[in-house]
Design an enzyme around this catalytic site. Structure first.
Site, PDB file in Angstrom:
ATOM      1  N   HIS A  62      61.271  15.599  59.340  1.00 30.90           N
ATOM      2  CA  HIS A  62      61.980  14.475  58.698  1.00 30.90           C
ATOM      3  C   HIS A  62      61.203  13.199  59.004  1.00 30.90           C
ATOM      4  O   HIS A  62      61.409  12.545  60.018  1.00 30.90           O
ATOM      5  CB  HIS A  62      63.416  14.402  59.243  1.00 30.90           C
ATOM      6  CG  HIS A  62      64.260  13.335  58.599  1.00 30.90           C
ATOM      7  ND1 HIS A  62      65.639  13.351  58.636  1.00 30.90           N
ATOM      8  CD2 HIS A  62      63.940  12.214  57.901  1.00 30.90           C
ATOM      9  CE1 HIS A  62      66.126  12.307  58.003  1.00 30.90           C
ATOM     10  NE2 HIS A  62      65.108  11.596  57.549  1.00 30.90           N
ATOM     11  N   HIS A  70      59.547   9.951  56.676  1.00 31.90           N
ATOM     12  CA  HIS A  70      59.260   9.278  55.398  1.00 31.90           C
ATOM     13  C   HIS A  70      57.888   8.627  55.532  1.00 31.90           C
ATOM     14  O   HIS A  70      57.705   7.758  56.387  1.00 31.90           O
ATOM     15  CB  HIS A  70      60.317   8.211  55.109  1.00 31.90           C
ATOM     16  CG  HIS A  70      61.703   8.765  55.038  1.00 31.90           C
ATOM     17  ND1 HIS A  70      62.299   9.133  53.859  1.00 31.90           N
ATOM     18  CD2 HIS A  70      62.608   9.036  56.013  1.00 31.90           C
ATOM     19  CE1 HIS A  70      63.515   9.595  54.104  1.00 31.90           C
ATOM     20  NE2 HIS A  70      63.731   9.548  55.404  1.00 31.90           N
ATOM     21  N   HIS A 106      69.626  14.069  52.653  1.00 34.87           N
ATOM     22  CA  HIS A 106      70.233  13.264  53.710  1.00 34.87           C
ATOM     23  C   HIS A 106      71.748  13.325  53.502  1.00 34.87           C
ATOM     24  O   HIS A 106      72.234  13.086  52.385  1.00 34.87           O
ATOM     25  CB  HIS A 106      69.806  11.804  53.598  1.00 34.87           C
ATOM     26  CG  HIS A 106      68.410  11.519  54.060  1.00 34.87           C
ATOM     27  ND1 HIS A 106      67.313  12.171  53.579  1.00 34.87           N
ATOM     28  CD2 HIS A 106      67.943  10.625  54.979  1.00 34.87           C
ATOM     29  CE1 HIS A 106      66.227  11.685  54.180  1.00 34.87           C
ATOM     30  NE2 HIS A 106      66.585  10.743  55.039  1.00 34.87           N
ATOM     31  N   GLU A 123      74.728  10.879  57.690  1.00 33.79           N
ATOM     32  CA  GLU A 123      74.054   9.884  58.538  1.00 33.79           C
ATOM     33  C   GLU A 123      75.034   8.725  58.679  1.00 33.79           C
ATOM     34  O   GLU A 123      75.635   8.535  59.723  1.00 33.79           O
ATOM     35  CB  GLU A 123      72.734   9.433  57.880  1.00 33.79           C
ATOM     36  CG  GLU A 123      72.003   8.337  58.646  1.00 33.79           C
ATOM     37  CD  GLU A 123      70.772   7.783  57.898  1.00 33.79           C
ATOM     38  OE1 GLU A 123      70.666   7.989  56.675  1.00 33.79           O
ATOM     39  OE2 GLU A 123      69.941   7.110  58.554  1.00 33.79           O
ATOM     40  N   ASP A 180      61.854  10.049  61.496  1.00 33.76           N
ATOM     41  CA  ASP A 180      62.408   9.361  60.327  1.00 33.76           C
ATOM     42  C   ASP A 180      61.439   8.298  59.793  1.00 33.76           C
ATOM     43  O   ASP A 180      60.652   8.592  58.893  1.00 33.76           O
ATOM     44  CB  ASP A 180      63.774   8.758  60.647  1.00 33.76           C
ATOM     45  CG  ASP A 180      64.679   8.615  59.432  1.00 33.76           C
ATOM     46  OD1 ASP A 180      64.274   9.026  58.334  1.00 33.76           O
ATOM     47  OD2 ASP A 180      65.813   8.101  59.585  1.00 33.76           O
ATOM     48  N   ASP A 181      61.520   7.084  60.327  1.00 31.39           N
ATOM     49  CA  ASP A 181      60.646   5.979  59.883  1.00 31.39           C
ATOM     50  C   ASP A 181      60.048   5.328  61.134  1.00 31.39           C
ATOM     51  O   ASP A 181      60.499   4.265  61.564  1.00 31.39           O
ATOM     52  CB  ASP A 181      61.469   4.951  59.097  1.00 31.39           C
ATOM     53  CG  ASP A 181      62.119   5.577  57.877  1.00 31.39           C
ATOM     54  OD1 ASP A 181      61.425   5.774  56.880  1.00 31.39           O
ATOM     55  OD2 ASP A 181      63.329   5.879  57.945  1.00 31.39           O
TER      56      ASP A 181
HETATM   57  N1  HPA Z   1      68.207   7.367  55.361  1.00 27.92           N
HETATM   58  C1  HPA Z   1      68.228   7.229  54.035  1.00 27.92           C
HETATM   59  N2  HPA Z   1      67.169   6.871  53.339  1.00 27.92           N
HETATM   60  C2  HPA Z   1      66.025   6.650  53.984  1.00 27.92           C
HETATM   61  C3  HPA Z   1      65.951   6.770  55.342  1.00 27.92           C
HETATM   62  C4  HPA Z   1      67.095   7.171  56.074  1.00 27.92           C
HETATM   63  O1  HPA Z   1      67.106   7.328  57.304  1.00 27.92           O
HETATM   64  N3  HPA Z   1      64.661   6.470  55.667  1.00 27.92           N
HETATM   65  C5  HPA Z   1      64.010   6.196  54.523  1.00 27.92           C
HETATM   66  N4  HPA Z   1      64.834   6.299  53.487  1.00 27.92           N
HETATM   67 ZN    ZN Z   2      65.398   9.833  56.570  1.00 28.36          ZN
END
Ligand code: HPA
Ligand code: ZN
Length: 339
Positions: free
Chosen positions: A19, A21, A199, A202, A280-281
């Site tokens: 996971h 991006h 997703h 969250e 994630d990011d």
């Molecule tokens: N959630 C939803 N969209 C996203 C995320 C995330 O954590 N990171 C990049 N786009």
């Molecule tokens: Zn994500």
């Protein structure tokens, strides 16, 4: 577990990332460099100001900054550089297999076509296969704040590149954009032979995780931490061993949990769920994969057995072949036994 044991395990045991991006791995230095090169105006005076803007109280605040950051990516070289920089981090952190998400609509809506970013990605991935020994799968994500029609057109535009794509995903603003909004396009993607992920859970409720499973037939849930609010869902996820890609630092930075000590990842693992750890990011949330493990080690009293299980789950939950998963799992067991 002693710190020295933790550090050796993290370094020596091969890992996955499921996971991530790619647009979220754009470091401020590269963002600044590309903004200058491509004459893209950013609302920051210098690199320090970019870093200071990374203070979020929810998912939407982050997404606004993240989409603006992605606007500096214009030509094939930019996408090559973005992908290559992340794959170099994989090498440093002993990530041997990664399944990377990208958001085509973030680029096509600015007039940057599929051939531009896919060609840049392909060059970096080939180089990483050959020079770094890393395997890479791509997950094409639809932006859920846009319409299903837009996602459908994006799926069509991607056709010349289907052989580069392993799975279809769903990201962006979760609240008020439930998975079932994308029922038809996911059915079409399944029909075309793609794996599916989304997703869910969250910021959104456990109900969205049910929808991702029932309406989209996903093979894996991204995040899913709010599943804990529904005992029947937890039982289902456990029974079917549906992989979940949890992102601890992301959840804390986006205020899904007040602090790392409150994070439920070990509770989910304890329940017998197939939980994995991911960044994630990373450039927006304070760290790559190893920094996520370190934050868990510091705040959650992660044991050796839990750490090894989480890393093995990363292979088990991947889209690698059964034989590959078995090969890596044996190797992990051997290395862990020697530490
Ligand atoms: N959630 C939803 N969209 C996203 C995320 C995330 O954590 N990171 C990049 N786009
Ligand atoms: Zn994500």
């Amino acid at each position: 577990m002693e710190k020295s044991i933790f550090e050796r395990l993290i370094k020596e045991v091969p890992k996955t990332e499921l996971h991530l991006h790619i647009e979220g791995s754009l470091e401020p230095d590269l963002m600044w460099k590309l903004a200058e090169k491509n004459h893209v105006a950013l609302p920051y005076q210098n690199i320090d100001e970019i870093k200071k803007a990374y203070n979020f109280s929810n998912l939407q605040e982050f997404l606004d900054v993240y989409y603006q950051g992605a606007s500096v990516l214009c030509d094939e070289d930019d996408f090559f550089e973005l992908m290559w920089q992340y794959l170099l981090v994989c090498k440093q952190q002993n990530i041997v297999h990664t399944e990377i998400m990208f958001d085509p609509q973030t680029h096509t809506h600015r007039g940057v076509g599929f051939e531009v970013f896919m060609t840049g990605f392909a060059k970096a991935i080939k180089k990483a296969n050959e020079e770094l020994g890393i395997s890479v799968f791509l997950i094409m994500c639809f932006l859920r704040h846009l319409s299903e029609q837009d996602a459908m057109e994006t799926l069509k535009q991607a056709e010349p590149f289907y052989n580069m794509i392993t799975a279809i995903g769903l990201d962006s603003s979760e609240l008020n954009n439930p998975p079932e909004k994308f029922k038809r396009v996911f059915a079409e993607a399944k029909e075309l032979g793609f794996k599916c992920v989304a997703h869910a859970g969250e910021e959104g409720p456990a109900q969205y995780v049910w929808q991702a499973i029932r309406s989209l037939s996903v093979d894996r849930i991204d995040h899913g931490v709010r599943s804990i609010e529904d005992a029947k869902l937890i039982a289902y996820l456990k029974h079917h061993q549906i992989p979940m890609t949890v992102c601890p630092l992301s959840n804390v930075r986006l205020c899904v949990f007040d602090d790392m000590k409150q994070h439920n990842i070990l509770a989910l693992l304890e329940e017998g769920l197939l939980v994995t750890v991911n960044a994630d990011d990373p450039s927006y949330f304070g760290g790559y994969l190893n920094e996520n493990f370190t934050a868990m080690f510091t705040s959650l009293r992660l044991s050796k057995a839990e750490l090894v299980q989480l890393i093995k789950n990363g292979f088990e939950g991947s889209f690698l072949s059964k034989a590959q998963i078995q090969k890596w799992t044996r190797q992990i067991d051997d290395i862990a036994a020697s530490i």
